[in-house]
Structure formats: structure tokens, C-alpha cells
Design a protein around this motif. Structure first.
Motif, PDB file in Angstrom:
ATOM      1  N   GLN A   1       0.805  -1.226   0.000  1.00  0.00           N
ATOM      2  CA  GLN A   1       0.000   0.000   0.000  1.00  0.00           C
ATOM      3  C   GLN A   1       0.834   1.269   0.000  1.00  0.00           C
ATOM      4  N   ASN A   2       1.975   1.240   0.682  1.00  0.00           N
ATOM      5  CA  ASN A   2       2.774   2.462   0.782  1.00  0.00           C
ATOM      6  C   ASN A   2       4.259   2.145   0.619  1.00  0.00           C
ATOM      7  N   PRO A   3       4.805   2.436  -0.574  1.00  0.00           N
ATOM      8  CA  PRO A   3       4.159   3.000  -1.753  1.00  0.00           C
ATOM      9  C   PRO A   3       3.269   1.967  -2.443  1.00  0.00           C
ATOM     10  N   SER A   4       2.385   2.444  -3.273  1.00  0.00           N
ATOM     11  CA  SER A   4       1.397   1.576  -3.901  1.00  0.00           C
ATOM     12  C   SER A   4       2.014   0.815  -5.077  1.00  0.00           C
ATOM     13  N   LEU A   5       2.187  -0.496  -4.892  1.00  0.00           N
ATOM     14  CA  LEU A   5       2.781  -1.299  -5.964  1.00  0.00           C
ATOM     15  C   LEU A   5       2.400  -2.763  -5.835  1.00  0.00           C
ATOM     16  N   GLN A   6       2.587  -3.486  -6.938  1.00  0.00           N
ATOM     17  CA  GLN A   6       2.428  -4.933  -6.962  1.00  0.00           C
ATOM     18  C   GLN A   6       3.813  -5.556  -7.099  1.00  0.00           C
ATOM     19  N   ILE A   7       4.003  -6.716  -6.464  1.00  0.00           N
ATOM     20  CA  ILE A   7       5.253  -7.460  -6.611  1.00  0.00           C
ATOM     21  C   ILE A   7       4.925  -8.851  -7.120  1.00  0.00           C
ATOM     22  N   LEU A   8       5.605  -9.243  -8.175  1.00  0.00           N
ATOM     23  CA  LEU A   8       5.395 -10.547  -8.798  1.00  0.00           C
ATOM     24  C   LEU A   8       6.701 -11.331  -8.783  1.00  0.00           C
ATOM     25  N   GLU A   9       6.646 -12.586  -8.367  1.00  0.00           N
ATOM     26  CA  GLU A   9       7.821 -13.456  -8.436  1.00  0.00           C
ATOM     27  C   GLU A   9       7.661 -14.424  -9.599  1.00  0.00           C
ATOM     28  N   LEU A  10       8.632 -14.392 -10.507  1.00  0.00           N
ATOM     29  CA  LEU A  10       8.659 -15.314 -11.633  1.00  0.00           C
ATOM     30  C   LEU A  10       9.829 -16.279 -11.415  1.00  0.00           C
ATOM     31  N   PRO A  11       9.550 -17.514 -11.011  1.00  0.00           N
ATOM     32  CA  PRO A  11      10.643 -18.444 -10.727  1.00  0.00           C
ATOM     33  C   PRO A  11      11.233 -19.042 -11.999  1.00  0.00           C
ATOM     34  N   TYR A  12      12.522 -19.326 -11.934  1.00  0.00           N
ATOM     35  CA  TYR A  12      13.179 -20.060 -13.007  1.00  0.00           C
ATOM     36  C   TYR A  12      13.121 -21.548 -12.678  1.00  0.00           C
ATOM     37  N   ASP A  13      13.505 -22.358 -13.632  1.00  0.00           N
ATOM     38  CA  ASP A  13      13.458 -23.806 -13.487  1.00  0.00           C
ATOM     39  C   ASP A  13      14.119 -24.257 -12.185  1.00  0.00           C
TER      40      ASP A  13
ATOM     41  N   LYS B   1       0.505 -17.077  -2.990  1.00  0.00           N
ATOM     42  CA  LYS B   1       0.262 -17.703  -4.293  1.00  0.00           C
ATOM     43  C   LYS B   1      -1.148 -17.378  -4.744  1.00  0.00           C
ATOM     44  N   GLN B   2      -1.262 -16.961  -6.003  1.00  0.00           N
ATOM     45  CA  GLN B   2      -2.548 -16.496  -6.524  1.00  0.00           C
ATOM     46  C   GLN B   2      -2.615 -16.752  -8.024  1.00  0.00           C
ATOM     47  N   LYS B   3      -3.800 -16.934  -8.548  1.00  0.00           N
ATOM     48  CA  LYS B   3      -3.971 -17.085  -9.994  1.00  0.00           C
ATOM     49  C   LYS B   3      -3.844 -15.712 -10.640  1.00  0.00           C
ATOM     50  N   VAL B   4      -2.911 -15.592 -11.589  1.00  0.00           N
ATOM     51  CA  VAL B   4      -2.585 -14.283 -12.155  1.00  0.00           C
ATOM     52  C   VAL B   4      -2.510 -14.361 -13.678  1.00  0.00           C
ATOM     53  N   ASP B   5      -2.992 -13.318 -14.315  1.00  0.00           N
ATOM     54  CA  ASP B   5      -2.844 -13.130 -15.761  1.00  0.00           C
ATOM     55  C   ASP B   5      -1.739 -12.092 -15.954  1.00  0.00           C
ATOM     56  N   ILE B   6      -0.575 -12.549 -16.465  1.00  0.00           N
ATOM     57  CA  ILE B   6       0.628 -11.718 -16.480  1.00  0.00           C
ATOM     58  C   ILE B   6       0.924 -11.184 -17.873  1.00  0.00           C
ATOM     59  N   TYR B   7       1.278  -9.907 -17.928  1.00  0.00           N
ATOM     60  CA  TYR B   7       1.787  -9.283 -19.149  1.00  0.00           C
ATOM     61  C   TYR B   7       3.139  -8.648 -18.829  1.00  0.00           C
TER      62      TYR B   7
ATOM     63  N   THR C   1      -7.535 -17.316  -3.144  1.00  0.00           N
ATOM     64  CA  THR C   1      -7.755 -17.987  -4.426  1.00  0.00           C
ATOM     65  C   THR C   1      -9.029 -17.444  -5.037  1.00  0.00           C
ATOM     66  N   THR C   2      -9.075 -17.392  -6.325  1.00  0.00           N
ATOM     67  CA  THR C   2     -10.247 -16.866  -7.011  1.00  0.00           C
ATOM     68  C   THR C   2     -10.373 -17.545  -8.364  1.00  0.00           C
ATOM     69  N   SER C   3     -11.568 -17.649  -8.840  1.00  0.00           N
ATOM     70  CA  SER C   3     -11.776 -18.307 -10.132  1.00  0.00           C
ATOM     71  C   SER C   3     -11.287 -17.429 -11.278  1.00  0.00           C
ATOM     72  N   MET C   4     -11.396 -16.121 -11.108  1.00  0.00           N
ATOM     73  CA  MET C   4     -10.917 -15.189 -12.122  1.00  0.00           C
ATOM     74  C   MET C   4      -9.536 -14.680 -11.733  1.00  0.00           C
ATOM     75  N   PRO C   5      -8.550 -14.814 -12.633  1.00  0.00           N
ATOM     76  CA  PRO C   5      -7.199 -14.372 -12.277  1.00  0.00           C
ATOM     77  C   PRO C   5      -7.089 -12.858 -12.182  1.00  0.00           C
ATOM     78  N   VAL C   6      -6.264 -12.417 -11.235  1.00  0.00           N
ATOM     79  CA  VAL C   6      -5.924 -11.009 -11.131  1.00  0.00           C
ATOM     80  C   VAL C   6      -4.944 -10.690 -12.258  1.00  0.00           C
ATOM     81  N   GLN C   7      -5.028  -9.506 -12.843  1.00  0.00           N
ATOM     82  CA  GLN C   7      -4.131  -9.139 -13.936  1.00  0.00           C
ATOM     83  C   GLN C   7      -2.982  -8.273 -13.432  1.00  0.00           C
ATOM     84  N   ILE C   8      -1.776  -8.637 -13.823  1.00  0.00           N
ATOM     85  CA  ILE C   8      -0.611  -7.795 -13.584  1.00  0.00           C
ATOM     86  C   ILE C   8      -0.041  -7.437 -14.949  1.00  0.00           C
ATOM     87  N   ARG C   9      -0.126  -6.167 -15.291  1.00  0.00           N
ATOM     88  CA  ARG C   9       0.295  -5.708 -16.615  1.00  0.00           C
ATOM     89  C   ARG C   9       1.485  -4.753 -16.460  1.00  0.00           C
ATOM     90  N   ALA C  10       2.657  -5.256 -16.767  1.00  0.00           N
ATOM     91  CA  ALA C  10       3.875  -4.447 -16.657  1.00  0.00           C
ATOM     92  C   ALA C  10       4.045  -3.635 -17.940  1.00  0.00           C
TER      93      ALA C  10
END
Length: 390
Positions: free
Chosen positions: A227-239, A279-285, A356-365
């Protein structure tokens, strides 16, 4: 080993703030820079060592001292638990090679063949940093020596870092070059489908945009909402989850600078803790991108308080040769990163004279964001950057 990792990670955010005064993209490897400076620190004494120790946060590392190796007849490379001993363990833990994941860090010394270095210094750089001394003729074959250094760096970074030491960066007065190279190539644990990559606008600011190839995928990923500062953080793991990219995406299109002002290692640790990352269902760009950056570190390190080591007559690097006539004339860092559907390839080199949610949250970078590549096994931040503009 944890305390050295903390020191390097703190140094990473300190240096990032100094680079942040520049416009455009940022990408560097704090691990590469710290390793090269760590070798210089081995030979530093007096105020020079104290300044380096403070800037690198080595004074916070258990067992460190302002003049490592100088006690007890100079028979030891470091005190128990000191930064150099921890560097030895860290380098051993990080180097990794297999078909899906490659990470390597290499160090080497290039010394003037007519100059005599203390055997203790050479022993310690080899023992702690796996850095062999290669004798070269800086005095009469300067270009040949420069090309030899560049060829080694290019080989260690799989051809991604070329011409680290540019023409004129070393001359007939050069005595020693401490080179470090770091290379990473990893596949995403969950790769992006190339068929879903489409042209889309990336907003440089609220009024200006450029089209970029925007990758897209949907799945379950660790996400945090700050919330302060207002941002989203996404972790993209490698193999194999040994490495991860963290994307810090401000809610506002022009919010990257505000996030950077407040960003510290302590806050990054808090924001990415298990308390916040769920962990959450996410639609990533995420955009495909490639960055190549070069930094002359002298001014940046001086601004952090590392002044004497770059000053002729003030520098005390007597732990290298026994005399006080050495100083660091140049510290150069080059970096390279490619982010695409398969994964990430990054290199750098430093030369130093829950829901968890049936509809994924969108993170658009689709606007400026900060990103980090972390080795999860050691918690080391290997690369840190800002994608500001295509």
C-alpha cells in the motif's frame, strides 16, 4: 554466509540510488562489483580499508576488520567469519551448470610482469576468490594486455560482455587489473507461449508510449500488494526454483521513481516475505526486452564515501605490494540482460584498476518497473535494474 549476503544486498540498493540520478534504464550486478572490490579490499589498509569496509557494509559482517590479513604476521587471509572467508563459500554455492540453468562467477588478476606483488596477497585472492594472477606487459604491450583481459571476460560471459576495458582505459602506468565476470542463463519454470506475444503499448510516462512485444501467460504465482508505496510485486521463478525474478510494478504509470526513493534492502525483505507474498492465480503481461549498460564506477563509489582508494597519494593498498604507491585509476562495469519467452540471459563484468479466485488477477507491466534476479538458495541479489523505456 548470510551476513555477507546481507552486506552485498545492502550495497546493491545503496548503489542503485546513486545510479538512479540518471535517466533511462538501469541494470547492474552488485555481486560482480562487490567481488571485484572485495579483492581490492584484501590489499587495502588504514583509512582506505575503513572507507571501503563501510561502503560495502563489510563492517557489519561477523569477524571482519578494517585491515584483513594484516594481523599475526599476515599469515591469514581473513578473520574467522570475515567477508573474504564468506565470499569463498558464497562463490562455491552460487556456481551451477546444467541444461536448464547456468550461473557462474569468475575472477582473475592481471598484473604488470615487472611489478612484485606480495605473495600473501596473491595467495589470498586465489584462496578466497579463486583469482589467479596472469602476468602481462602493461608497460610496452598495453593494447595486447587490454585485449587479453577483454577476451577472458568475453569468454566467461558467453560472448555477451565485449570490450570491457575500452581503448584508453588502461595505459603504461597500469599495474594491476582485477576482473570479475558473472553470467546467468535460466529457463522460466513456466515458459511464456510465443503465440500469445503481441504488440502492445508500454507507457514511458502518463502521456508517452512505445509499442513493445508484450508476453502473456496465466498461472499461479507469488504476488504481493503493497500500500505504501502503492505497488504490486510478482515473483517469476526459473526452473527448479533456485533463481527468481522479482518485478516491482508501481500502480501509477509514473511511480517507479517514488518506489526507488523508498526502496531499501530491509523493505525489499519485508515486501517479499511469506507474510506478504501469497500464491494467486494471475494473468501476467511482461515485455520482452534487452538491456546493455556501462558504468564508470569511480564517481558513484566516491559519492558513497569510497574516496581514498581512487586518489593518488591517499590510497593505501600496501597489502598488495608493501608500498603505498598504488591507487585505483578506473572501475568499470558492463551489464547485459535479455528477457524473453524461454527465460532470461544476463551477464555482467567489473574491471577495477494469499487468496484464491476463479478469475485471475491481472498484472500488466506496461509502464516503468524495477526488477531483480535473486539466487534463492543464498538469497543473493545477483542483478538489479529498472526497465524505463524500450
Amino acid at each position: 554466509m548470510t551476513t555477507l549476503v546481507d552486506a552485498i544486498n545492502k550495497f546493491a540498493f545503496d548503489l542503485h540510488k546513486k545510479i538512479d540520478g540518471t535517466s533511462g534504464n538501469i541494470f547492474f550486478s552488485p555481486m560482480s562489483i562487490a567481488a571485484a572490490l572485495g579483492m581490492v579490499f584484501l590489499g587495502a589498509r588504514g583509512d582506505t580499508a575503513k572507507q571501503m569496509e563501510k561502503v560495502l557494509h563489510f563492517n557489519e559482517v561477523t569477524g571482519s576488520g578494517s585491515s584483513p590479513g594484516s594481523a599475526e604476521k599476515d599469515t591469514q587471509c581473513d578473520r574467522p567469519g570475515g567477508p573474504h572467508i564468506q565470499f569463498k563459500a558464497l562463490l562455491a554455492a552460487i556456481n551451477h551448470h546444467d541444461k536448464n540453468f547456468e550461473l557462474s562467477i569468475a575472477n582473475r588478476l592481471y598484473g604488470e610482469e615487472k611489478y612484485t606483488f606480495l605473495q600473501q596477497f596473491l595467495h589470498c585472492t586465489k584462496e578466497m576468490y579463486h583469482a589467479e594472477l596472469q602476468k602481462v606487459d602493461f608497460e610496452t604491450k598495453t593494447e595486447e594486455a587490454r585485449n587479453q583481459i577483454n577476451t577472458w571476460v568475453e569468454k566467461q560471459t558467453n560472448g555477451k560482455i565485449t570490450d570491457l576495458m575500452a581503448s584508453g582505459s588502461i595505459d603504461t602506468t597500469t599495474i594491476l587489473v582485477l576482473a570479475n565476470a558473472i553470467y546467468f542463463k535460466g529457463n522460466w519454470k513456466s515458459q511464456f507461449d510465443k503465440k500469445l506475444t503481441k504488440e502492445a503499448p508500454f507507457w514511458i510516462n502518463e502521456n508517452q508510449s512505445k509499442n513493445v512485444p508484450m508476453m502473456n501467460k496465466e498461472g499461479e504465482f507469488n504476488v504481493a500488494y503493497i500500500q505504501n508505496p502503492s505497488l504490486q510485486i510478482l515473483e517469476l521463478p526459473y526452473d527448479k526454483n533456485e533463481m527468481s525474478m522479482f518485478i516491482l510494478l508501481p500502480d501509477k504509470k509514473g511511480g517507479a521513481h517514488q518506489v526507488e526513493k523508498e526502496l531499501t534492502y530491509a523493505k525489499f525483505q519485508e515486501w517479499t516475505s511469506s507474510k506478504n507474498m501469497q500464491k494467486q492465480k494471475v494473468d501476467i503481461y511482461v515485455p520482452k526486452f534487452k538491456l546493455e549498460e556501462t558504468y564508470e564506477l569511480n564517481k558513484l563509489l566516491v559519492a558513497l564515501g569510497m574516496t581514498d582508494v581512487f586518489t593518488r597519494g591517499k590510497a593505501d593498498l600496501s597489502g598488495m605490494s608493501g608500498s603505498k604507491n598504488l591507487f585505483v585509476s578506473k572501475a568499470i562495469h558492463k551489464s547485459y540482460v535479455v528477457v524473453n519467452e524461454e527465460g532470461t540471459e544476463a551477464a555482467a563484468a567489473t574491471g577495477v584498476g494469499v487468496s484464491t479466485t476463479s478469475m485471475p488477477v491481472q498484472i500488466r507491466a506496461d509502464h516503468p518497473f524495477i526488477f531483480l534476479i535473486r539466487n534463492n538458495k543464498t538469497q543473493s541479489i545477483l542483478f538489479l535494474g529498472r526497465y524505463n523505456s524500450p
